[in-house]
Design a protein around this motif. Structure first.
Motif, short mmCIF file in Angstrom:
data_model
loop_
_atom_site.label_atom_id
_atom_site.label_comp_id
_atom_site.label_asym_id
_atom_site.label_seq_id
_atom_site.Cartn_x
_atom_site.Cartn_y
_atom_site.Cartn_z
N ASN A 106 0.80 -1.22 0.00
CA ASN A 106 0.00 0.00 0.00
C ASN A 106 0.83 1.28 0.00
N ASN A 143 -4.11 3.70 -5.12
CA ASN A 143 -4.72 2.41 -4.79
C ASN A 143 -4.87 1.54 -6.03
N GLY A 149 -2.73 -6.05 -2.10
CA GLY A 149 -2.58 -5.99 -0.65
C GLY A 149 -3.31 -7.12 0.05
#
Length: 262
Positions: A106, A143, A149
Protein backbone atom coordinates in the motif's frame (compact mmCIF):
# COMPACT_ATOMS: atom_id res chain seq x y z
CA UNK A 1 11.51 -21.83 5.57
CA UNK A 2 14.43 -23.79 4.11
CA UNK A 3 16.48 -23.25 0.97
CA UNK A 4 14.22 -25.50 -1.08
CA UNK A 5 11.31 -23.17 -0.45
CA UNK A 6 13.46 -20.19 -1.39
CA UNK A 7 14.57 -21.80 -4.65
CA UNK A 8 10.99 -22.71 -5.58
CA UNK A 9 9.79 -19.16 -4.87
CA UNK A 10 12.59 -17.59 -6.91
CA UNK A 11 11.97 -20.00 -9.81
CA UNK A 12 8.24 -19.21 -9.80
CA UNK A 13 8.99 -15.50 -9.64
CA UNK A 14 11.26 -15.76 -12.68
CA UNK A 15 8.85 -17.96 -14.63
CA UNK A 16 5.71 -15.91 -13.95
CA UNK A 17 7.50 -12.62 -14.48
CA UNK A 18 9.01 -13.75 -17.77
CA UNK A 19 5.95 -15.48 -19.24
CA UNK A 20 3.51 -12.71 -18.32
CA UNK A 21 6.05 -10.09 -19.29
CA UNK A 22 6.41 -11.54 -22.78
CA UNK A 23 2.71 -12.40 -23.10
CA UNK A 24 0.82 -9.82 -21.02
CA UNK A 25 -2.43 -10.76 -22.74
CA UNK A 26 -2.52 -13.84 -20.51
CA UNK A 27 -3.54 -11.58 -17.65
CA UNK A 28 -6.47 -10.27 -19.69
CA UNK A 29 -7.46 -13.77 -20.75
CA UNK A 30 -7.52 -15.10 -17.18
CA UNK A 31 -9.55 -12.15 -15.92
CA UNK A 32 -11.83 -12.47 -18.93
CA UNK A 33 -12.91 -15.90 -17.73
CA UNK A 34 -14.87 -14.12 -14.99
CA UNK A 35 -16.18 -11.23 -17.11
CA UNK A 36 -19.66 -11.17 -18.66
CA UNK A 37 -19.65 -9.20 -21.95
CA UNK A 38 -23.47 -9.06 -21.98
CA UNK A 39 -23.73 -7.16 -18.70
CA UNK A 40 -20.21 -5.70 -18.97
CA UNK A 41 -19.49 -6.66 -15.38
CA UNK A 42 -17.72 -9.23 -13.26
CA UNK A 43 -20.88 -11.01 -11.96
CA UNK A 44 -19.22 -12.63 -8.95
CA UNK A 45 -18.48 -9.15 -7.64
CA UNK A 46 -22.17 -8.78 -6.73
CA UNK A 47 -22.39 -12.06 -4.81
CA UNK A 48 -22.83 -11.08 -1.16
CA UNK A 49 -21.78 -14.49 0.15
CA UNK A 50 -18.50 -14.35 -1.74
CA UNK A 51 -17.98 -10.80 -0.56
CA UNK A 52 -18.43 -12.04 3.00
CA UNK A 53 -15.84 -14.77 2.39
CA UNK A 54 -13.45 -12.13 1.07
CA UNK A 55 -13.89 -9.99 4.19
CA UNK A 56 -13.72 -13.03 6.45
CA UNK A 57 -10.31 -13.91 5.01
CA UNK A 58 -8.92 -10.54 6.07
CA UNK A 59 -10.49 -10.87 9.53
CA UNK A 60 -8.87 -14.29 9.93
CA UNK A 61 -5.43 -13.02 8.92
CA UNK A 62 -5.57 -10.05 11.28
CA UNK A 63 -7.03 -12.20 14.06
CA UNK A 64 -3.89 -14.34 13.81
CA UNK A 65 -1.77 -11.21 14.12
CA UNK A 66 -3.89 -9.74 16.94
CA UNK A 67 -2.16 -11.48 19.90
CA UNK A 68 1.21 -10.11 18.77
CA UNK A 69 -0.28 -6.64 18.34
CA UNK A 70 -1.72 -6.83 21.86
CA UNK A 71 1.61 -8.02 23.25
CA UNK A 72 3.43 -5.09 21.66
CA UNK A 73 0.87 -2.51 22.84
CA UNK A 74 0.92 -3.91 26.38
CA UNK A 75 4.71 -3.78 26.37
CA UNK A 76 4.55 -0.19 25.16
CA UNK A 77 2.31 0.74 28.10
CA UNK A 78 4.13 -1.39 30.66
CA UNK A 79 7.77 -1.84 29.62
CA UNK A 80 8.54 -2.84 33.21
CA UNK A 81 6.64 -6.08 32.57
CA UNK A 82 7.86 -8.95 30.39
CA UNK A 83 6.25 -9.59 27.03
CA UNK A 84 3.19 -11.81 27.24
CA UNK A 85 4.40 -13.71 24.17
CA UNK A 86 7.85 -14.88 23.05
CA UNK A 87 9.75 -11.84 21.80
CA UNK A 88 10.87 -13.38 18.54
CA UNK A 89 7.31 -14.41 17.69
CA UNK A 90 6.10 -10.84 18.18
CA UNK A 91 8.96 -9.42 16.09
CA UNK A 92 8.69 -12.00 13.32
CA UNK A 93 4.93 -11.79 12.86
CA UNK A 94 4.54 -8.03 13.16
CA UNK A 95 7.54 -7.05 11.05
CA UNK A 96 6.58 -9.51 8.31
CA UNK A 97 2.95 -8.38 8.07
CA UNK A 98 3.94 -4.72 8.24
CA UNK A 99 6.43 -5.10 5.41
CA UNK A 100 4.48 -7.41 3.12
CA UNK A 101 0.89 -6.24 3.62
CA UNK A 102 1.65 -2.62 4.43
CA UNK A 103 4.86 -0.95 3.36
CA UNK A 104 5.69 -2.89 0.19
CA UNK A 105 2.10 -2.97 -1.06
CA UNK A 106 0.00 0.00 0.00
CA UNK A 107 2.75 2.51 0.77
CA UNK A 108 5.07 1.62 -2.10
CA UNK A 109 3.85 -0.23 -5.16
CA UNK A 110 0.08 0.42 -5.07
CA UNK A 111 0.75 4.13 -4.53
CA UNK A 112 3.35 4.61 -7.25
CA UNK A 113 2.69 1.80 -9.75
CA UNK A 114 -0.12 3.10 -11.97
CA UNK A 115 -1.39 -0.23 -13.27
CA UNK A 116 -5.21 -0.09 -13.53
CA UNK A 117 -7.34 -2.82 -12.01
CA UNK A 118 -9.22 -5.18 -14.36
CA UNK A 119 -12.54 -3.38 -13.77
CA UNK A 120 -10.88 -0.16 -14.91
CA UNK A 121 -9.33 -1.26 -18.23
CA UNK A 122 -10.93 -0.68 -21.63
CA UNK A 123 -11.14 -4.42 -22.39
CA UNK A 124 -13.61 -4.75 -19.51
CA UNK A 125 -15.58 -1.56 -20.15
CA UNK A 126 -13.28 0.64 -18.10
CA UNK A 127 -11.75 4.03 -18.94
CA UNK A 128 -8.03 3.18 -18.92
CA UNK A 129 -5.51 1.29 -21.02
CA UNK A 130 -4.31 -2.10 -19.81
CA UNK A 131 -0.71 -2.31 -18.66
CA UNK A 132 1.54 -5.34 -18.18
CA UNK A 133 2.67 -6.12 -14.63
CA UNK A 134 6.12 -4.60 -15.16
CA UNK A 135 4.86 -1.27 -16.56
CA UNK A 136 4.14 1.43 -13.90
CA UNK A 137 2.98 4.03 -16.44
CA UNK A 138 -0.75 3.34 -16.16
CA UNK A 139 -3.42 5.98 -15.62
CA UNK A 140 -4.44 4.79 -12.15
CA UNK A 141 -3.75 7.66 -9.71
CA UNK A 142 -3.79 5.74 -6.40
CA UNK A 143 -4.72 2.41 -4.79
CA UNK A 144 -3.78 0.68 -8.02
CA UNK A 145 -3.66 -2.94 -9.06
CA UNK A 146 -0.02 -3.96 -8.64
CA UNK A 147 0.45 -5.70 -6.39
CA UNK A 148 -2.42 -7.04 -4.30
CA UNK A 149 -2.58 -5.99 -0.65
CA UNK A 150 -5.24 -8.56 0.17
CA UNK A 151 -3.25 -11.26 -1.58
CA UNK A 152 -0.17 -10.31 0.44
CA UNK A 153 -2.18 -10.34 3.68
CA UNK A 154 -3.66 -13.75 2.93
CA UNK A 155 -0.31 -15.30 1.95
CA UNK A 156 1.25 -13.76 5.07
CA UNK A 157 -0.24 -16.74 6.93
CA UNK A 158 2.93 -18.55 5.83
CA UNK A 159 4.59 -16.66 8.72
CA UNK A 160 2.57 -18.18 11.59
CA UNK A 161 2.73 -21.50 9.75
CA UNK A 162 6.53 -21.33 9.95
CA UNK A 163 6.30 -21.21 13.75
CA UNK A 164 4.19 -24.33 14.17
CA UNK A 165 5.75 -27.58 15.50
CA UNK A 166 7.75 -29.47 12.85
CA UNK A 167 5.30 -32.39 12.89
CA UNK A 168 2.40 -30.22 11.68
CA UNK A 169 4.36 -27.57 9.76
CA UNK A 170 3.84 -29.12 6.28
CA UNK A 171 0.08 -29.10 6.87
CA UNK A 172 0.24 -25.53 8.13
CA UNK A 173 2.12 -24.49 4.99
CA UNK A 174 -0.48 -26.26 2.84
CA UNK A 175 -3.31 -24.50 4.70
CA UNK A 176 -1.60 -21.12 4.24
CA UNK A 177 -1.15 -21.79 0.53
CA UNK A 178 -4.81 -22.76 0.08
CA UNK A 179 -5.96 -19.79 2.15
CA UNK A 180 -3.87 -17.34 0.14
CA UNK A 181 -4.79 -18.87 -3.21
CA UNK A 182 -8.55 -18.93 -2.57
CA UNK A 183 -8.50 -15.35 -1.30
CA UNK A 184 -6.43 -14.24 -4.28
CA UNK A 185 -8.70 -16.15 -6.66
CA UNK A 186 -11.66 -14.16 -5.37
CA UNK A 187 -9.84 -10.93 -6.13
CA UNK A 188 -9.37 -12.07 -9.73
CA UNK A 189 -13.00 -13.22 -10.00
CA UNK A 190 -14.21 -9.85 -8.68
CA UNK A 191 -12.15 -7.94 -11.24
CA UNK A 192 -10.11 -6.39 -8.46
CA UNK A 193 -6.71 -7.76 -9.51
CA UNK A 194 -4.98 -9.54 -12.36
CA UNK A 195 -3.31 -12.92 -11.86
CA UNK A 196 0.16 -11.36 -11.75
CA UNK A 197 -0.96 -8.94 -9.04
CA UNK A 198 -1.85 -11.73 -6.64
CA UNK A 199 0.86 -14.19 -7.71
CA UNK A 200 3.64 -11.67 -7.25
CA UNK A 201 2.06 -10.51 -3.98
CA UNK A 202 2.27 -14.07 -2.69
CA UNK A 203 5.85 -14.54 -3.85
CA UNK A 204 7.06 -11.21 -2.46
CA UNK A 205 5.38 -12.00 0.85
CA UNK A 206 7.00 -15.44 0.98
CA UNK A 207 10.44 -13.94 0.27
CA UNK A 208 9.97 -11.33 3.03
CA UNK A 209 8.95 -14.07 5.47
CA UNK A 210 11.85 -16.32 4.43
CA UNK A 211 14.39 -13.53 4.92
CA UNK A 212 13.00 -12.45 8.29
CA UNK A 213 12.89 -16.03 9.54
CA UNK A 214 16.54 -16.45 8.58
CA UNK A 215 17.52 -13.18 10.24
CA UNK A 216 15.66 -13.84 13.49
CA UNK A 217 15.95 -17.62 13.88
CA UNK A 218 18.55 -19.17 11.56
CA UNK A 219 21.63 -17.11 10.71
CA UNK A 220 24.15 -17.01 13.55
CA UNK A 221 25.33 -13.45 12.82
CA UNK A 222 21.82 -11.98 13.17
CA UNK A 223 20.02 -14.57 15.28
CA UNK A 224 18.46 -13.19 18.45
CA UNK A 225 16.62 -14.49 21.51
CA UNK A 226 13.22 -13.87 23.04
CA UNK A 227 14.93 -12.15 25.97
CA UNK A 228 16.93 -9.98 23.58
CA UNK A 229 13.79 -8.75 21.84
CA UNK A 230 12.10 -8.13 25.20
CA UNK A 231 15.09 -6.11 26.43
CA UNK A 232 15.23 -4.05 23.24
CA UNK A 233 11.54 -3.16 23.55
CA UNK A 234 12.02 -2.28 27.22
CA UNK A 235 14.78 0.17 26.30
CA UNK A 236 12.72 1.63 23.45
CA UNK A 237 9.57 2.24 25.48
CA UNK A 238 11.17 3.11 28.85
CA UNK A 239 11.67 6.88 28.33
CA UNK A 240 7.95 7.48 27.77
CA UNK A 241 7.07 5.18 30.66
CA UNK A 242 9.51 7.00 32.94
CA UNK A 243 8.04 10.37 31.88
CA UNK A 244 4.54 9.16 32.73
CA UNK A 245 5.67 7.89 36.10
CA UNK A 246 7.44 11.17 36.86
CA UNK A 247 4.20 13.04 36.26
CA UNK A 248 2.67 10.83 38.93
CA UNK A 249 5.45 11.73 41.36
CA UNK A 250 7.40 8.50 41.00
CA UNK A 251 10.73 8.32 39.18
CA UNK A 252 11.41 4.74 38.14
CA UNK A 253 14.95 5.56 37.05
CA UNK A 254 16.69 4.50 33.86
CA UNK A 255 15.78 1.36 31.97
CA UNK A 256 16.97 -1.79 33.74
CA UNK A 257 20.07 -3.46 32.37
CA UNK A 258 19.32 -6.98 31.13
CA UNK A 259 21.09 -9.84 32.82
CA UNK A 260 24.04 -11.22 30.81
CA UNK A 261 23.34 -14.32 28.74
CA UNK A 262 24.66 -17.58 30.12
Amino acid sequence: MNRTGLHIALALFAAIGLVFGLFPGLDLWLSGLFYDPATKTFPMRADQELEFVRNLAMWIAWAIAAPSIFALVFKMVRPDRPLVMPGRTVAFLLISITLSAGILTNLTFKTHWGRPRPVAVAEFNGPWQFKAWWDPRGACPKNCSFFSGEGATAYWTFAPAALTPPSVRPYAYAAAFVFGTVTSGLRIAFGGHFFTDVAIAGLVTFLVIWLLYALIYRWAWSRTTDAGVDAALTRAFWPLYRWRQKRRGRDVGPAPTPAPAV
